[in-house]
Design a protein around this motif. Structure first.
Motif, short mmCIF file in Angstrom:
data_model
loop_
_atom_site.label_atom_id
_atom_site.label_comp_id
_atom_site.label_asym_id
_atom_site.label_seq_id
_atom_site.Cartn_x
_atom_site.Cartn_y
_atom_site.Cartn_z
N GLY A 78 0.33 -48.17 17.16
CA GLY A 78 0.91 -47.39 16.06
C GLY A 78 0.16 -47.65 14.77
N PHE A 79 -0.07 -48.92 14.47
CA PHE A 79 -0.79 -49.28 13.24
C PHE A 79 -2.22 -48.74 13.28
CE2 PHE A 79 -3.50 -52.10 10.76
CZ PHE A 79 -2.81 -52.19 9.56
N GLY A 80 -2.88 -48.91 14.44
CA GLY A 80 -4.27 -48.48 14.58
C GLY A 80 -4.41 -46.98 14.41
N LEU A 81 -3.54 -46.22 15.09
CA LEU A 81 -3.63 -44.75 15.02
C LEU A 81 -3.33 -44.24 13.61
CD1 LEU A 81 -1.99 -43.57 18.36
CD2 LEU A 81 -4.36 -43.35 17.70
N ALA A 82 -2.32 -44.84 12.97
CA ALA A 82 -1.96 -44.40 11.61
C ALA A 82 -3.09 -44.72 10.63
CB ALA A 82 -0.66 -45.07 11.18
N SER A 83 -3.74 -45.88 10.80
CA SER A 83 -4.86 -46.24 9.91
C SER A 83 -6.01 -45.26 10.11
CB SER A 83 -5.37 -47.65 10.22
OG SER A 83 -4.33 -48.55 10.13
N PHE A 84 -6.26 -44.91 11.39
CA PHE A 84 -7.33 -43.97 11.69
C PHE A 84 -7.03 -42.60 11.09
CE2 PHE A 84 -8.75 -40.55 14.54
CZ PHE A 84 -10.12 -40.71 14.42
N ALA A 85 -5.78 -42.14 11.28
CA ALA A 85 -5.40 -40.82 10.78
C ALA A 85 -5.44 -40.77 9.25
CB ALA A 85 -4.01 -40.45 11.28
N GLU A 86 -5.09 -41.88 8.61
CA GLU A 86 -5.07 -41.93 7.14
C GLU A 86 -6.48 -41.75 6.57
OE1 GLU A 86 -2.16 -44.58 4.53
OE2 GLU A 86 -3.93 -45.66 5.20
N ARG A 87 -7.46 -42.29 7.30
CA ARG A 87 -8.85 -42.20 6.82
C ARG A 87 -9.51 -40.87 7.18
NH1 ARG A 87 -10.21 -48.34 8.44
NH2 ARG A 87 -8.77 -49.23 6.93
N SER A 88 -8.90 -40.12 8.09
CA SER A 88 -9.53 -38.85 8.50
C SER A 88 -8.48 -37.75 8.56
CB SER A 88 -10.21 -39.03 9.84
OG SER A 88 -9.33 -39.68 10.73
N ARG A 89 -7.78 -37.55 7.45
CA ARG A 89 -6.72 -36.55 7.39
C ARG A 89 -7.23 -35.15 7.72
NH1 ARG A 89 -2.16 -38.74 8.39
NH2 ARG A 89 -1.30 -40.08 6.80
N ASP A 90 -8.41 -34.76 7.21
CA ASP A 90 -8.91 -33.40 7.42
C ASP A 90 -9.17 -33.13 8.89
OD1 ASP A 90 -8.73 -33.06 4.79
OD2 ASP A 90 -10.81 -33.62 4.36
N LEU A 91 -9.63 -34.17 9.59
CA LEU A 91 -9.96 -34.05 11.01
C LEU A 91 -8.70 -33.76 11.83
CD1 LEU A 91 -12.68 -34.57 12.49
CD2 LEU A 91 -11.80 -36.80 13.08
N VAL A 92 -7.63 -34.44 11.48
CA VAL A 92 -6.40 -34.33 12.25
C VAL A 92 -5.77 -32.94 12.13
CG1 VAL A 92 -4.14 -35.42 12.62
CG2 VAL A 92 -6.06 -36.79 11.95
N GLN A 93 -6.15 -32.19 11.08
CA GLN A 93 -5.57 -30.86 10.88
C GLN A 93 -6.00 -29.87 11.96
OE1 GLN A 93 -3.35 -29.96 8.44
NE2 GLN A 93 -3.25 -32.11 7.86
N SER A 94 -7.14 -30.10 12.64
CA SER A 94 -7.59 -29.16 13.67
C SER A 94 -6.82 -29.42 14.97
CB SER A 94 -9.09 -29.35 13.89
OG SER A 94 -9.41 -28.98 15.20
N PRO A 95 -6.21 -28.35 15.55
CA PRO A 95 -5.36 -28.54 16.73
C PRO A 95 -6.11 -29.18 17.92
CG PRO A 95 -5.13 -26.32 15.87
CD PRO A 95 -6.23 -26.96 15.12
N LEU A 96 -7.35 -28.73 18.13
CA LEU A 96 -8.12 -29.24 19.28
C LEU A 96 -8.40 -30.74 19.11
CD1 LEU A 96 -9.23 -27.81 21.80
CD2 LEU A 96 -11.48 -27.89 20.71
N VAL A 97 -8.80 -31.10 17.89
CA VAL A 97 -9.09 -32.52 17.62
C VAL A 97 -7.80 -33.33 17.73
CG1 VAL A 97 -9.93 -34.15 15.89
CG2 VAL A 97 -11.05 -31.94 16.17
N GLU A 98 -6.70 -32.70 17.32
CA GLU A 98 -5.41 -33.40 17.38
C GLU A 98 -5.06 -33.78 18.82
OE1 GLU A 98 -1.03 -32.98 15.35
OE2 GLU A 98 -2.02 -31.18 16.07
N VAL A 99 -5.31 -32.83 19.76
CA VAL A 99 -5.06 -33.12 21.18
C VAL A 99 -6.01 -34.23 21.64
CG1 VAL A 99 -5.15 -32.18 23.53
CG2 VAL A 99 -4.15 -30.83 21.68
N GLY A 100 -7.26 -34.17 21.19
CA GLY A 100 -8.24 -35.21 21.55
C GLY A 100 -7.80 -36.57 21.06
N ILE A 101 -7.34 -36.63 19.82
CA ILE A 101 -6.88 -37.91 19.25
C ILE A 101 -5.64 -38.40 20.00
CG2 ILE A 101 -5.91 -39.03 17.19
CD1 ILE A 101 -7.75 -37.19 15.55
N PHE A 102 -4.79 -37.43 20.37
CA PHE A 102 -3.60 -37.78 21.14
C PHE A 102 -4.01 -38.44 22.47
CE2 PHE A 102 -0.94 -36.61 24.75
CZ PHE A 102 0.23 -37.24 24.40
#
Lengths: 309, 173
Positions: free
Chosen positions: B88-112
């Motif tokens: 949880g901590f790791g994913l949230a830290s990653f998402a915080e540093r790359s907010r723009d990336l997470v906005q793309s649906p395809l990348v979101e599934v990849g990160i998931f």
């Protein structure tokens, strides 16, 4: 921002320490977490029971669909009308199936002289590979850890923890499951271990023992009937592994209990007064012999008809 | 730091606990091919991706602790809590540093998918370290791939649902 990061790292550290402390305490044994576990079980089990009961017809319907998927011919034969009819009749069928399973389980218990508490499965393990089930009886019904659990056909597992109205059962196919067995007939001793799949491993202690496909196994029984009462049918040998020179003999065993249709089980709360030996093993179905008896019937003999010449 | 926010957080954790109970009493009882989906992961990962690392670690700890203690949990208490706190901590830290990336649906599934893999894999490694028989080769080579397949197939349908709830309010701040 820096303050937030510091705060996040601090809480991460604290939570890791708490988790590691919990793991260490739990691995050391004892009953540190049995209180919270039982308390949570008392709250969650009724919810699980309701959820399980409410969704059982739906779950079974989906389970049937997944089985149907594996058989194309069946899919072609199933029309929309058939599906609707099946759905309507499902609840009745489920009840009838449960009654049959319960009846078979109770007959097994009665024949073996086991005193049992029947139970319904209300949950299965969260992670999918750890093979534990939750049942709807607990210490209020006399269920305690290390009691044998049977189902229609034979052994299914042992109780690992019990709350007031629910209990957790480790089932026979779990990789950490082990039970001492006897080979029916020869009385050779061995140990059955779960494999994490539908079959079990049998290790016979004496390499000289003859073991054949079709040989049947019963639980040897533990001291005081805990965790295993004696005489419970376990399974049948389906293949023998040839290991020349090995100290033990290895075979693969299929459990008597059908794990796919498992719904009703029974916890043995009191072991039998005497070991039922091999008497609980499934009896072979006798092959009917057709005997035709031909009896000669006296027939009216034709009387010569004198003809005029 | 107002009370309605805490009430909302408590309600969301309550929903998460209900999902965990449904997963163990309903979903795992259906005879799915290839082990079936895991709605706990489908809820947990998008949720922590939309949170701050501090809150994500706390969410992971509570959800993991609930899985450890709720029936029919049989493993060491704290195992899921530790793994879910870390991931949880790791994913949230990653998402915080790359907010723009997470906005793309395809990348979101990849990160998931990456998050789900990290969670299941870490659980297995921890199990191996503790001598847990359940962290077997079958777990790593059968259960993890099939579980990932199910969850990635369902992710495009479930992630937008989770995003549309209040969980996403912190993503676009």
């Amino acid at each position: 921002m820096n303050h937030d990061r510091r705060r996040a790292r601090l809480i991460l550290g604290v939570l890791i320490v708490i988790s590691l402390l919990a793991i260490t305490l739990d691995l050391r044994g004892g009953s540190t977490f049995s209180g919270p576990r039982n308390a949570l079980s008392s709250v969650v089990s009724p919810i699980q029971r309701v959820a399980s009961n409410v969704t059982r017809p739906i779950g079974r319907f989906f389970s049937d669909l997944t089985k149907i998927n594996s058989n194309r011919e069946k899919i072609n034969k199933l029309t929309a009308e058939n599906r609707n009819l099946r759905a309507k009749q499902f609840t009745d069928k489920a009840s009838a199936g449960n009654a049959e399973l319960l009846s078979q389980t109770l007959i097994l218990a009665a024949n073996g002289g086991y005193r049992v508490v029947p139970a319904q499965i209300i949950s299965m393990s969260q992670s999918g590979f750890s093979r534990t089930i939750g049942i709807d009886v607990g210490t209020n019904s006399g269920v305690k850890p290390d009691m044998t659990v049977i189902a229609a056909g034979g052994l299914i597992g042992r109780v690992v923890s019990a709350a007031s109205n629910s209990a957790t059962v480790l089932i026979i196919t779990d990789e950490s499951f082990k039970v001492g067995v006897r080979l029916a007939g020869t009385q050779a001793l061995g140990v059955i271990s779960g494999r994490g799949s539908g079959v079990l491993d049998l290790e016979l202690l004496d390499a000289q023992t003859e073991v054949r496909i079709g040989d049947e196994l019963v639980a040897r029984g533990s001291v005081g009937g805990k965790p295993f009462v004696p005489g419970v049918p376990v399974g049948k040998v389906i293949s023998v592994v040839q290991t020349p020179g090995a100290l033990t003999r290895i075979a693969v065993v299929r459990p008597f209990v059908n794990l796919a249709t498992l719904d009703i089980v029974a916890v043995v709360v009191l072991p039998p007064k005497s070991d039922p030996r091999d008497s609980l093993l499934p009896k072979p179905i006798p092959t009917p012999t057709v005997t035709v008896t031909v009896t000669a019937q006296p027939t009216v003999s034709p009387t010569p008809n004198p003809t005029k010449s | 730091m107002n009370n309605p926010r805490y009430a909302k957080d408590a309600a969301l954790l309550g929903i998460a606990f209900v999902v965990i109970v449904i997963q163990s009493s309903v979903i795992t009882r259906i005879a799915w091919p290839l082990h079936g989906p895991n709605f706990t992961l489908l809820l947990f990962i998008p949720w922590v991706l939309s949170e701050t690392p501090f809150r994500a670690a706390v969410i992971g700890f509570f959800m993991g602790g609930f899985i450890d203690l709720a029936p029919p949990g049989n493993g060491p208490v704290g195992q899921w809590a530790l793994v879910m706190t870390l991931i949880g901590f790791g994913l949230a830290s990653f998402a915080e540093r790359s907010r723009d990336l997470v906005q793309s649906p395809l990348v979101e599934v990849g990160i998931f998918a990456l998050g789900a893999f990290a969670l299941l894999f870490t659980w297995g490694i921890l199990g191996l370290m503790m001598g847990d028989d359940r962290a077997s080769a079958k777990y790593f080579f059968q259960f993890i791939p099939s579980s990932l397949l199910w969850n990635v197939v369902l992710a495009p349908f479930v992630l937008p649902l989770v995003r549309k709830t209040t969980f996403a309010r912190r993503v676009r701040r």
